[in-house]
Design a protein around this motif. Structure first.
Motif, short mmCIF file in Angstrom:
data_model
loop_
_atom_site.label_atom_id
_atom_site.label_comp_id
_atom_site.label_asym_id
_atom_site.label_seq_id
_atom_site.Cartn_x
_atom_site.Cartn_y
_atom_site.Cartn_z
N GLY A 176 -66.22 -18.23 -44.28
CA GLY A 176 -66.92 -18.45 -43.02
C GLY A 176 -66.81 -17.24 -42.11
O GLY A 176 -65.92 -16.39 -42.26
N PRO A 177 -67.68 -17.13 -41.14
CA PRO A 177 -67.77 -15.92 -40.32
C PRO A 177 -66.55 -15.67 -39.44
O PRO A 177 -66.29 -14.54 -39.05
N ASN A 178 -65.80 -16.72 -39.08
CA ASN A 178 -64.68 -16.52 -38.16
C ASN A 178 -63.47 -15.88 -38.83
O ASN A 178 -62.56 -15.42 -38.14
N LEU A 179 -63.46 -15.83 -40.15
CA LEU A 179 -62.33 -15.22 -40.86
C LEU A 179 -62.72 -13.89 -41.49
O LEU A 179 -61.96 -13.32 -42.26
N LEU A 180 -63.91 -13.40 -41.15
CA LEU A 180 -64.31 -12.07 -41.54
C LEU A 180 -64.03 -11.12 -40.38
O LEU A 180 -63.76 -11.55 -39.27
N TYR A 181 -64.12 -9.85 -40.61
CA TYR A 181 -63.76 -8.89 -39.56
C TYR A 181 -64.61 -7.64 -39.71
O TYR A 181 -65.24 -7.39 -40.74
N THR A 182 -64.61 -6.83 -38.67
CA THR A 182 -65.38 -5.59 -38.66
C THR A 182 -64.84 -4.63 -39.71
O THR A 182 -63.63 -4.53 -39.91
N GLN A 183 -65.72 -3.91 -40.35
CA GLN A 183 -65.31 -2.99 -41.40
C GLN A 183 -64.48 -1.84 -40.84
O GLN A 183 -64.42 -1.61 -39.64
N LYS A 184 -63.87 -1.11 -41.76
CA LYS A 184 -63.05 0.03 -41.38
C LYS A 184 -63.90 1.14 -40.77
O LYS A 184 -65.10 1.24 -41.01
N SER A 185 -63.25 1.99 -39.98
CA SER A 185 -63.92 3.18 -39.48
C SER A 185 -64.26 4.08 -40.67
O SER A 185 -63.61 4.02 -41.71
N PRO A 186 -65.30 4.91 -40.51
CA PRO A 186 -65.61 5.83 -41.61
C PRO A 186 -64.41 6.70 -41.95
O PRO A 186 -63.70 7.18 -41.07
N ALA A 187 -64.15 6.88 -43.23
CA ALA A 187 -63.00 7.67 -43.66
C ALA A 187 -63.22 9.14 -43.36
O ALA A 187 -64.35 9.62 -43.22
N THR A 188 -62.12 9.86 -43.23
CA THR A 188 -62.19 11.31 -43.10
C THR A 188 -62.95 11.87 -44.29
O THR A 188 -62.78 11.43 -45.42
N ASN A 189 -63.76 12.85 -44.03
CA ASN A 189 -64.61 13.39 -45.09
C ASN A 189 -63.78 14.21 -46.08
O ASN A 189 -63.23 15.25 -45.74
N LEU A 190 -63.66 13.72 -47.29
CA LEU A 190 -62.99 14.47 -48.36
C LEU A 190 -64.05 15.00 -49.33
O LEU A 190 -63.94 14.85 -50.54
N TYR A 191 -65.04 15.60 -48.76
CA TYR A 191 -66.19 16.10 -49.52
C TYR A 191 -65.76 16.98 -50.69
O TYR A 191 -66.33 16.90 -51.78
N TYR A 192 -64.73 17.79 -50.47
CA TYR A 192 -64.36 18.77 -51.49
C TYR A 192 -63.63 18.14 -52.67
O TYR A 192 -63.40 18.81 -53.68
N LEU A 193 -63.25 16.87 -52.56
CA LEU A 193 -62.63 16.19 -53.70
C LEU A 193 -63.66 15.54 -54.61
O LEU A 193 -63.37 15.25 -55.78
N ASN A 194 -64.84 15.27 -54.07
CA ASN A 194 -65.84 14.50 -54.83
C ASN A 194 -66.17 15.13 -56.18
O ASN A 194 -66.34 14.43 -57.18
N GLY A 195 -66.27 16.42 -56.22
CA GLY A 195 -66.69 17.08 -57.44
C GLY A 195 -65.64 17.08 -58.54
O GLY A 195 -65.92 17.50 -59.67
N PHE A 196 -64.43 16.63 -58.23
CA PHE A 196 -63.35 16.65 -59.22
C PHE A 196 -63.12 15.29 -59.87
O PHE A 196 -62.27 15.17 -60.75
N THR A 197 -63.84 14.27 -59.44
CA THR A 197 -63.55 12.91 -59.92
C THR A 197 -63.96 12.70 -61.38
O THR A 197 -63.60 11.70 -61.98
N THR A 198 -64.70 13.65 -61.95
CA THR A 198 -65.08 13.53 -63.37
C THR A 198 -64.31 14.52 -64.24
O THR A 198 -64.57 14.61 -65.44
N ARG A 199 -63.39 15.25 -63.66
CA ARG A 199 -62.63 16.25 -64.42
C ARG A 199 -61.41 15.60 -65.06
O ARG A 199 -60.37 15.44 -64.43
N VAL A 200 -61.53 15.21 -66.30
CA VAL A 200 -60.48 14.46 -67.00
C VAL A 200 -59.58 15.46 -67.73
O VAL A 200 -59.65 15.62 -68.97
#
Length: 673
Positions: A176-200
Motif C-alpha cells: 500500500g502507498p503509506n508504506l512506500l517512500y521517496t526514492q534515493k537521491s541520485p548517486a554520485t556520478n561514477l561515470y569512469y567506472l562504467n566502462g570496466f563492468t565488462t572487464r572480467v
C-alpha cells in the motif's frame, strides 16, 4: 421527535502535486449515540484536487451524542483512473439553529493515503491514548477492528531460519502507498567506472588501481586519506574503532584458546618491561574474532573459486593511545599450516594478513552489522507495530516514522541485492548460498545488551578509548534519544502499573519475541515490561538501531571501500599457509576481478545516498506532535541534537581525519539502504 442536528464538515486534501484523486468520497459522522448515513462529498462543483478544501453540510435526523469518528470511503468514478488520495484532515463543526457554531471545531487527522480498496476508513479526533483510557466503547471497538484488519494485511514470513522474520508480501503493491517512500537521491556520478563492468580479469598493478581511483574518488577526502594510510598499522586500528563496521572490536582479558600466540612471541610489540599477561590485565589488549565465518563456503565469481577466512586479530592499545595490530591468525583452527602473522614479518606478508582481516570484515559488515542489525531489526519492529499497536497508541505514532520505510527497502533488497544473479550472488565473497548460515549465526550472537549502546560499549571496552569517535558520538545520541523517549513514555504511562496493564503493549512485545531473534530468553531480551524505564530503554534501542547505527554502518561504506585493497569484497587466492612467499604482484592477484570491484563500488555508491526527502533524526513530517506537551518535547530533543552536531563539527575541525557519520544532521530518521 428530536430536532435535526447540522454539521459543517470540511475535507482537506494534502497539497502535494499527486495528492488528488478522481474518485468520489463518501462520508459519515459517528457519535457515541448514533451515526449519519453516508453522504457524497464530491459533486460537479467539488473535487478532491491537490490542496483543495471541500465543504459539505451533514444533517443528523437523530442525536449523535459526542462526535467520536469520521468514516470515509472512496468510490472509483466510472471512466476515470483509480488514483490514490492523500487526505490531510477532516474538520467538523456542530451548527446551532441560527447557523452559528456552538462548539469548537473538531479536527480528525488523517495524513495518509487512502484507496477505494481500503473500504471504510475511520478517523479519530482527540489525543493519543492507551486502551484503558478510552471512554467510549465504540473507540475500543475501532482499535480492535483496525488491528484485526492490519493482521490480515500484514503477516509474517520466514526469510531465513533462525533470523528475524520479514513481512509476507509478493509485491510492493501489497504494502500500500503509506508504506512506500521517496526514492534515493541520485548517486554520485561514477561515470569512469562504467566502462570496466565488462572487464572480467584481474587488476594488473597498483598504478592501474590508482588511475581508476583518481578519476572516480579524487573528490572524496576521506577516501584519499584512506588510500594514503591504509598500509599503516595505526590506521588499521583506527578503522576498527571508526570505520564502517565499529561493532566487531572488543577488549579481552583472556586469549582465545585457539589463538597460537605466546608472551615471548608478542613481547617485541609491547612496552619495554611489560608482558602479554600484564597488558591483558591492564585492559590494553583488544580482539577481532570472525569465528562467525568459520567453515562458511566461499562464492564462485566469474567462474573462479574465491576464498574466505575466519581471522583472529589481536591489537594493543599503546601509550600514545593508538590501537595497533600485533598478531593475526587467518583461520580458527591452529596448526602448522595456519601461521600467526606478526608486524615483524616481511612487509607483504603482514600487509596481506591485514587485507584478509578487512575482507572478512566486509562480509560481516554487509550481512550482520548492516542488514541484520539495522534493516531486519527495523522490519521486525515495523511489522509488529502495524499488527499490534493501533494508530491511537502513543508508541505506534512514535515508532512508525523510524521503521516504516524498512518494508519497501528490505523487499527490494531481497528481490535484487540478495537474490539470484544479484550483487551478493555474483560479486561478494560470502555469496548468496551462505546468506542463511551467516544471518542465522549472526542472529544467535546478538543479545539485548549488544543493542543498548551504553552496555555494548562498556562490555567491549570502547567507552574508555580517546580515539573511539564512534563510541563517543553513539553515547551522546543514545542519551539524548533515551531522554526524549523516556519523557514520551511518561507522558502517557502515569506509572509502572499502567505499563503492566497495557495489553496492546504486551501483544507488541510478544509478537517481536515470537518472530525475532532465536533464544530471546537466554539473550536477555525482555519477555514482559514491568516498568516505564524498561519500555523507554527497549524503544530507544529500536530507534537507535534504525537511525544512528544505520547511519554509522551505511553512509560510511563507500568511503572505506573506494580504495580496493583496503576493503577486498572477495579474495581470489586461498589464505597463505607459510610466511615469506608473498610479493607485490601476489598482493594484486588476491584482489577481486575488475568487473566485480566496479560493480560493488557502484552499488555501494547508490546505497550511500540519503533519501530525496531526507528527514533528520527526531524530525517528524508526521502529524504526531499535536499539543503543547508534544511540541515542547520535540523542541528540546532537536535543540540537544543541534548541540551534539555543533560539538562534533568542532571536534572534527581539529582532526586530520574527521568522523562525520554520527552527526545528527546526517542521521536519517529511519533506515535507507
Amino acid at each position: 421527535m428530536a430536532s435535526c442536528q447540522e454539521f459543517e464538515v470540511t475535507v482537506h486534501t494534502s497539497p502535494g502535486p499527486t495528492c488528488g484523486t478522481f474518485s468520489h468520497l463518501w462520508l459519515s459522522l459517528i457519535g457515541s449515540e448514533g451515526e449519519t448515513p453516508p453522504i457524497r462529498v464530491t459533486d460537479g462543483n467539488s473535487h478532491l484536487l491537490p490542496g483543495s478544501v471541500c465543504p459539505v453540510r451533514v444533517q443528523a435526523s437523530s442525536p449523535l451524542g459526542r462526535l467520536i469518528l469520521v468514516r470515509l470511503r472512496l468510490e472509483v468514478q466510472t471512466r476515470f483512473p483509480n488514483l490514490d488520495w492523500h487526505c490531510s484532515r477532516v474538520e467538523v463543526c456542530r451548527l446551532s439553529k441560527g447557523q452559528g457554531s456552538d462548539s469548537e471545531t473538531q479536527v480528525f487527522l488523517c495524513d495518509r493515503w487512502l484507496r477505494p480498496a481500503d473500504g471504510d476508513v475511520e478517523l479519530r479526533s482527540g489525543k493519543l491514548c492507551l486502551l484503558e483510557e478510552e471512554t467510549e466503547e465504540k473507540l475500543k471497538q475501532q482499535r480492535l477492528r483496525q488491528l484485526q484488519h492490519q493482521q490480515q494485511l500484514i503477516r509474517w514470513r520466514i526469510f531465513v531460519d533462525g533470523a528475524p522474520q520479514c513481512v509476507d508480501v509478493n509485491s510492493l503493491f501489497e504494502l500500500g502507498p503509506n508504506l512506500l517512500y521517496t526514492q534515493k537521491s541520485p548517486a554520485t556520478n561514477l561515470y569512469y567506472l562504467n566502462g570496466f563492468t565488462t572487464r572480467v580479469e584481474s587488476w594488473k598493478s597498483f598504478s592501474e588501481l590508482e588511475m581508476i581511483f583518481t578519476y572516480s574518488a579524487q573528490q572524496n577526502g576521506i577516501a584519499r586519506f584512506i588510500k594514503a594510510h591504509w598500509m599503516e598499522d595505526w590506521y588499521f586500528g583506527y578503522q576498527c574503532l571508526n570505520g564502517s563496521n565499529p561493532l566487531m572490536l572488543r577488549e579481552t582479558r583472556h586469549l582465545p584458546p585457539n589463538l597460537s600466540v605466546t608472551s615471548d612471541m608478542l613481547r617485541p610489540f609491547l612496552p619495554e618491561g611489560s608482558s602479554l599477561e600484564k597488558e591483558l590485565q591492564k585492559g590494553n589488549i583488544y580482539l577481532l574474532d570472525y569465528e562467525v565465518l568459520d567453515g562458511v563456503p566461499a562464492n564462485v565469481i566469474n567462474e573462479k573459486q574465491t576464498y574466505l577466512s575466519a581471522p583472529l586479530c589481536l591489537l594493543h592499545l599503546n601509550q600514545q593511545g593508538q590501537l595497533l595490530p600485533i598478531a593475526i591468525q587467518l583461520q580458527q583452527k591452529p596448526g602448522p599450516q595456519n601461521p600467526v602473522f606478526l608486524p615483524s614479518d616481511s612487509g607483504y606478508d603482514w600487509l596481506l594478513a591485514k587485507m584478509w582481516v578487512h575482507s572478512a570484515d566486509f562480509q560481516c559488515h554487509q550481512l550482520i552489522s548492516h542488514y541484520l542489525r539495522t534493516h531486519m531489526m527495523a522490519e521486525l519492529c515495523c511489522v509488529a507495530t502495524l499488527r499490534q499497536l493501533p494508530d491511537a497508541h502513543p508508541l505506534h505514532q512514535l515508532l512508525l516514522p523510524h521503521v516504516k520505510t524498512s518494508l519497501k527497502i528490505n523487499f527490494g533488497a531481497r528481490a535484487s541485492l540478495l537474490a539470484s544473479k544479484g550483487l551478493f550472488d555474483q560479486a561478494v565473497g560470502s555469496g548468496l548460498a551462505t546468506l542463511p548460515l551467516l544471518l542465522s549465526r549472526g542472529s544467535a550472537r546478538i543479545s539485548y545488551r549488544t543493542l543498548c549502546v551504553p552496555e555494548d560499549l562498556s562490555d567491549r571496552g570502547l567507552d574508555k578509548l580517546p580515539q573511539s569517535f564512534y563510541a563517543q558520538d553513539a553515547l551522546r545520541i543514545w542519551d539524548t534519544v533515551h531522554r526524549f523517549v523516556t519523557s514520551w513514555v511518561e507522558l502517557y504511562y502515569h506509572g509502572d502499573d499502567a505499563v503492566q496493564r497495557d495489553p496492546e503493549l504486551h501483544g507488541w512485545l510478544t509478537d517481536i519475541n515470537a518472530h525475532g531473534f532465536t533464544g530471546l530468553c537466554l539473550l536477555g531480551f525482555p519477555q514482559r515490561f514491568h516498568t516505564r524505564a524498561e519500555v523507554a530503554k527497549f524503544v530507544t534501542a529500536l530507534i537507535y538501531s534504525c537511525s544512528a547505527l544505520h547511519a554509522a554502518v551505511n553512509f560510511s561504506q563507500l568511503d572505506f571501500a573506494f580504495w580496493v585493497p583496503n576493503c577486498p569484497v572477495a579474495m581470489l587466492r586461498p589464505p597463505p599457509q607459510v610466511k615469506g612467499a608473498v610479493t607485490e604482484d601476489d598482493i594484486m592477484s588476491f584482489l577481486p576481478d575488475v568487473n566485480t570491484t566496479c560493480r560493488v563500488l557502484m552499488a555501494l555508491n547508490g546505497l550511500s545516498q540519503p533519501a530525496i526527502d531526507f528527514v533528520p533524526l527526531c524530525h517528524y513530517k508526521e502529524a504526531i506532535f499535536r499539543d503543547e506537551a508534544h511540541r515542547r518535547l520535540l523542541e528540546e530533543v532537536q535543540a540537544q541534537l543541534r548541540d551534539i552536531s555543533d560539538a562534533i563539527a568542532e571536534r572534527n575541525s581539529q582532526l586530520e581525519l574527521p568522523y562525520p557519520y554520527l552527526s545528527p544532521k546526517r542521521i536519517e530518521n529511519s533506515v535507507a539502504i
